[in-house]
Design a protein around this motif. Structure first.
Motif, short mmCIF file in Angstrom:
data_model
loop_
_atom_site.label_atom_id
_atom_site.label_comp_id
_atom_site.label_asym_id
_atom_site.label_seq_id
_atom_site.Cartn_x
_atom_site.Cartn_y
_atom_site.Cartn_z
N LEU A 96 0.94 -1.06 -0.08
CA LEU A 96 -0.47 0.28 0.01
C LEU A 96 0.67 1.09 -0.35
N SER A 97 2.26 0.71 -0.18
CA SER A 97 2.91 2.75 -0.23
C SER A 97 2.86 3.03 -1.99
N ASN A 98 3.87 3.65 -1.64
CA ASN A 98 4.45 4.39 -3.36
C ASN A 98 6.20 3.59 -3.87
N ASP A 99 6.27 2.09 -3.00
CA ASP A 99 7.15 2.21 -3.97
C ASP A 99 8.13 1.55 -5.38
N PHE A 100 6.63 0.61 -5.42
CA PHE A 100 7.15 -0.09 -6.88
C PHE A 100 5.70 0.31 -7.48
N ARG A 101 5.25 1.47 -7.38
CA ARG A 101 4.32 2.04 -8.34
C ARG A 101 4.61 2.61 -9.82
N LEU A 102 5.92 2.78 -9.91
CA LEU A 102 6.63 3.69 -11.03
C LEU A 102 7.41 1.85 -11.77
N ASP A 103 8.23 2.75 -13.27
CA ASP A 103 8.85 1.50 -14.03
C ASP A 103 7.99 0.63 -14.04
N ARG A 104 7.00 0.34 -14.30
CA ARG A 104 6.23 -0.85 -14.37
C ARG A 104 6.62 -1.84 -15.73
N GLN A 105 7.42 -1.17 -16.52
CA GLN A 105 7.88 -2.31 -17.31
C GLN A 105 9.44 -3.42 -17.04
N ASN A 107 9.35 -3.93 -13.43
CA ASN A 107 8.64 -3.84 -11.97
C ASN A 107 7.92 -5.48 -11.96
N GLU A 108 8.39 -6.06 -11.05
CA GLU A 108 7.84 -7.34 -10.97
C GLU A 108 6.14 -6.76 -10.19
N PHE A 109 5.53 -5.69 -9.60
CA PHE A 109 5.08 -5.55 -8.93
C PHE A 109 3.68 -5.27 -10.29
N VAL A 110 2.74 -5.64 -10.27
CA VAL A 110 1.88 -5.10 -10.77
C VAL A 110 0.70 -4.14 -10.46
N TYR A 111 0.65 -3.07 -10.90
CA TYR A 111 0.03 -1.53 -10.50
C TYR A 111 -1.50 -2.33 -10.53
N GLY A 112 -1.98 -1.70 -9.01
CA GLY A 112 -3.53 -2.45 -8.93
C GLY A 112 -4.57 -1.32 -9.06
#
Length: 321
Positions: A96-105, A107-112
């Motif tokens: 729920l933080s902003n740590d993985f919201r960017l650089d989505r190409q 990034n192993e985190f999917v933008y939810g």
């Protein structure tokens, strides 16, 4: 039952998450971690939970005992957490933080944001929950971006004090905030980058200015975003466009009448009002910053990740008065 662990359980988003999950028919909270509150009852911190649960905060985190963990720590701490812990392969993570919201190409985190990434969310292991302002504003713009109708964007949006988190500061305590309104981080709010990234994904080549003026409100929870831009289509065409885009998304509703924050507080809903003034299309978006803007959306994403109806546990009703 989905077995749930919560990391960083003392803040507003964690408290809201517990409130929702306690009523979720397919989820069970196994543990809630908080180093500073270990051994204390949840209701000692989240007083609205008094009489609802006798769960206690814990110091340890048994990752093998849960199916999903929610990271409810301060910005910057989730990235450190992921580096410091070797998580089981089957464990899903919702941050729920902003740590993985960017650089989505890269990034192993999917933008939810379910209204744009539902298929990816269903198949992901790691998920980055969107920001509260970003959720409200993007929901006002997604149909236009998908229709390649974006022009220079102008946004004024006001948020409740819970959006600043639980730790008190000079601009959140009652005597300053009550009866007061102020602008902050004009044209430079941290949610601008994640919103711009989404717009470019839906409308490649979008390079117009994205002007965002955030405002501190003198109320506890909720966001009203007033979004306008030049748009060539008529008001009827715009409403049709928005209606079709959100026809399969249960939490977004287009209203023919003006909308207000009290219609969405304590719910996972977003209400949109679309109106044309000359060449300008004006979209007003209202959400609750702690539910659709944070914990409710996180549960919506959990539902999708585990193959449930995305509305499960989230059929919440507002309290207007």
């Amino acid at each position: 039952m989905i077995k749930v662990g919560i990391v960083g359980g003392a803040g507003y988003t964690a408290g809201e998450l517990v409130r929702i999950l306690l009523g979720h028919p397919s989820a069970e909270i196994v543990w809630i971690h908080s180093s500073s509150n270990a051994g204390n009852k949840l209701f000692d911190v989240h007083t609205d939970l008094f009489g609802e649960t006798n769960l206690e905060f814990c110091e340890g985190m048994d990752f093998e005992a849960v199916d999903v963990i929610f990271l409810c720590m301060g910005h910057g701490r989730s990235a450190t957490f992921m580096k410091e812990h070797n998580l089981p392969d089957q464990l899903k993570v919702i941050d729920l933080s902003n740590d993985f919201r960017l650089d989505r190409q890269n990034n192993e985190f999917v933008y939810g944001l379910p209204e744009v990434n539902r298929p990816k969310i269903k198949d992901c292991r790691y998920l980055a929950n969107p920001g509260c302002f970003a959720t409200s504003i993007q929901l006002a713009l997604l149909p236009l971006a998908a229709g390649h109708l974006l022009d220079e964007i102008h946004v004024h949006a006001i948020t409740g004090s819970t959006g600043a988190g639980q730790a008190p500061s000079g601009t959140t305590h009652f005597s300053w905030r009550n009866g007061n309104v102020s602008v902050y981080k004009a044209f430079g709010h941290q949610h601008l980058n994640e919103m711009t990234e989404t717009m470019k994904e839906l409308m490649p080549g979008f390079n117009e200015a994205f002007n965002f003026i955030p405002v501190r409100g003198n109320f506890s929870r909720g966001i009203l975003a007033s979004v306008y831009l030049n748009c060539p289509i008529s008001e009827t065409e715009a409403n049709d466009l928005f209606g079709k885009f959100y026809s399969t998304h249960p939490f977004v509703t287009i209203s023919a009448k003006p909308v207000d924050v009290k219609q969405v507080v304590n719910t996972n809903k977003c209400l949109l009002h679309v109106k044309k003034y000359g060449s300008k299309l004006h979209v007003v978006s209202v959400i609750d910053n702690l539910t659709k803007g944070a914990s409710g959306q996180a549960v919506q994403n959990m539902n999708l990740m585990f193959g449930l109806d995305e509305q499960e546990g989230l059929r919440l009703k507002p309290v207007a008065f």
